[in-house]
Design an enzyme around this catalytic site. Structure first.
Site, short mmCIF file in Angstrom:
data_model
loop_
_atom_site.label_atom_id
_atom_site.label_comp_id
_atom_site.label_asym_id
_atom_site.label_seq_id
_atom_site.Cartn_x
_atom_site.Cartn_y
_atom_site.Cartn_z
CB SER A 38 -0.86 0.02 1.26
OG SER A 38 -1.45 1.29 1.44
CE1 TYR A 63 -3.80 -2.11 5.10
CE2 TYR A 63 -2.98 0.04 4.46
CZ TYR A 63 -3.60 -1.14 4.13
OH TYR A 63 -4.02 -1.36 2.84
P1 NDP Z 1 -11.61 -5.63 0.90
O1 NDP Z 1 -11.87 -5.32 2.34
O2 NDP Z 1 -12.55 -5.14 -0.13
O3 NDP Z 1 -11.48 -7.22 0.73
C1 NDP Z 1 -10.64 -7.93 1.59
C2 NDP Z 1 -10.48 -9.33 1.09
O4 NDP Z 1 -9.51 -9.99 1.93
C3 NDP Z 1 -11.73 -10.15 1.20
O5 NDP Z 1 -11.74 -11.07 0.13
C4 NDP Z 1 -11.59 -10.87 2.53
O6 NDP Z 1 -12.30 -12.10 2.63
C5 NDP Z 1 -10.10 -11.14 2.50
N1 NDP Z 1 -9.51 -11.39 3.82
C6 NDP Z 1 -9.44 -10.54 4.87
N2 NDP Z 1 -8.81 -11.13 5.91
C7 NDP Z 1 -8.50 -12.39 5.49
C8 NDP Z 1 -7.88 -13.48 6.11
N3 NDP Z 1 -7.43 -13.42 7.38
N4 NDP Z 1 -7.72 -14.63 5.39
C9 NDP Z 1 -8.17 -14.72 4.12
N5 NDP Z 1 -8.78 -13.70 3.48
C10 NDP Z 1 -8.94 -12.55 4.17
O7 NDP Z 1 -10.13 -5.13 0.64
P2 NDP Z 1 -9.47 -4.47 -0.67
O8 NDP Z 1 -9.86 -5.22 -1.86
O9 NDP Z 1 -9.68 -3.01 -0.61
O10 NDP Z 1 -7.93 -4.70 -0.35
C11 NDP Z 1 -7.20 -5.81 -0.86
C12 NDP Z 1 -5.74 -5.62 -0.50
O11 NDP Z 1 -5.29 -4.40 -1.06
C13 NDP Z 1 -5.47 -5.53 0.99
O12 NDP Z 1 -4.24 -6.14 1.29
C14 NDP Z 1 -5.37 -4.05 1.23
O13 NDP Z 1 -4.60 -3.76 2.37
C15 NDP Z 1 -4.72 -3.60 -0.04
N6 NDP Z 1 -4.90 -2.21 -0.37
C16 NDP Z 1 -6.16 -1.69 -0.52
C17 NDP Z 1 -6.30 -0.36 -0.83
C18 NDP Z 1 -7.62 0.27 -1.01
O14 NDP Z 1 -7.67 1.52 -1.13
N7 NDP Z 1 -8.72 -0.45 -1.08
C19 NDP Z 1 -5.14 0.52 -0.99
C20 NDP Z 1 -3.88 -0.14 -0.81
C21 NDP Z 1 -3.78 -1.44 -0.51
P3 NDP Z 1 -13.85 -12.15 3.15
O15 NDP Z 1 -14.68 -11.60 2.02
O16 NDP Z 1 -14.10 -13.59 3.42
O17 NDP Z 1 -13.90 -11.28 4.37
#
Ligand code: NDP
Length: 246
Positions: A145, A158
């Site tokens: 990120s 984070y």
């Molecule tokens: P979302 O919250 O939309 O989705 C998160 C996803 O991660 C879901 O599929 C969730 O599964 C899964 N997840 C969370 N915890 C676990 C776990 N312990 N084991 C397995 N799966 C898990 O997140 P984003 O799509 O926004 O983010 C995706 C990645 O990108 C993250 O690493 C985030 O930090 C990073 N990121 C996001 C940004 C943003 O602006 N959105 C910016 C920079 C980085 P479930 O549906 O079952 O809960």
């Protein structure tokens, strides 16, 4: 749900039920990979990811486990490895936030964020790398990120986890480069997903030179490139996808 065996190369995408992970799963499936769609608990959303893949003529399986739970990861991957000879691609995407000022941060919030992003990297990448090494090929992409690059107020947990992923990636890339395995990071800025839906958009858009949030697909296309042979000389790198933030 296990689908019939396929000869397509396998990609594991963690956190692929929603947001950026879903877009990556759809993009990699469209590029011809069979995708193991990991998620923690939201099976309905994971099935929607699989349906999107199906609609486009791709293939995938649901592959639920908590990336922070090493025993659960090992059990799921042992099962997957029994069915698949080779893993072509791993995308470490699963991540969570638990924002708050450091002086007031409960230790549980520190640990759940670092256990998911950084612990998840260790738990999933280690067995996958062990599986890739004998085949002397593979690509690992981890989603960090902008927060891991510049540090964001209210995100010490984070930012620590996301910066740690960059260090881990550079070190691992140097260990496996000669074997033919590439390891890279994609560092998104602010992307329109569930993770950002409660943030104040007007204030945040002022911080982004392009003046808008990114789309999950804009991150996914870069991940697909890094996983492909078009990126055959790229390893140990951090690619920002952030509308010009840094
Ligand atoms: P979302 O919250 O939309 O989705 C998160 C996803 O991660 C879901 O599929 C969730 O599964 C899964 N997840 C969370 N915890 C676990 C776990 N312990 N084991 C397995 N799966 C898990 O997140 P984003 O799509 O926004 O983010 C995706 C990645 O990108 C993250 O690493 C985030 O930090 C990073 N990121 C996001 C940004 C943003 O602006 N959105 C910016 C920079 C980085 P479930 O549906 O079952 O809960």
């Amino acid at each position: 749900m296990t689908q019939p065996p396929t000869s397509r190369p396998l990609a594991i995408v963690t956190g692929a039920s929603r947001g950026i992970g879903r877009a990556i799963a759809v993009e990699l499936a469209a590029a011809g990979l069979h995708v193991a769609i990991n998620y923690r608990s939201n099976e309905a959303a994971a099935r929607q990811t699989l349906a999107l893949i199906d609609e486009r003529g791709g293939t995938g399986d649901l592959c639920p486990f908590d990336v922070a739970d090493e025993a659960a990861v090992n059990a799921a991957l042992t099962d997957l490895f029994a069915r698949r000879e080779r893993i072509a691609v791993l995308v470490n995407n699963a991540g969570i936030v638990a924002d708050g000022l450091f002086a007031m941060m409960p230790s549980a919030d520190w640990h759940k964020v670092t256990d998911t992003s950084l612990g998840g990297f260790f738990n999933v990448t280690k067995p996958v790398i062990q599986k890739m090494i004998p085949h002397k090929t593979g690509s690992v992409v981890t989603i960090s990120s902008v927060s891991g690059l510049i540090g964001n107020r209210g995100q010490t947990n984070y930012a620590a986890a996301k910066a740690g992923l960059i260090g881990a990636t550079r070190a691992l890339a140097s260990e496996v480069a000669r074997i033919g395995i590439r390891v890279n990071v994609v560092a998104p800025g602010i992307i329109d997903t569930d993770m950002t839906k409660d943030l104040p958009p007007d204030m945040l858009k002022k911080m982004i030179p392009m003046g808008r949030y990114g789309k999950p697909e804009e991150v996914a296309r870069v991940v697909r490139f890094l996983c492909s042979d078009d990126a055959s000389y790229i390893t140990g790198q951090v690619i920002s996808v952030n509308g010009g933030m840094v």
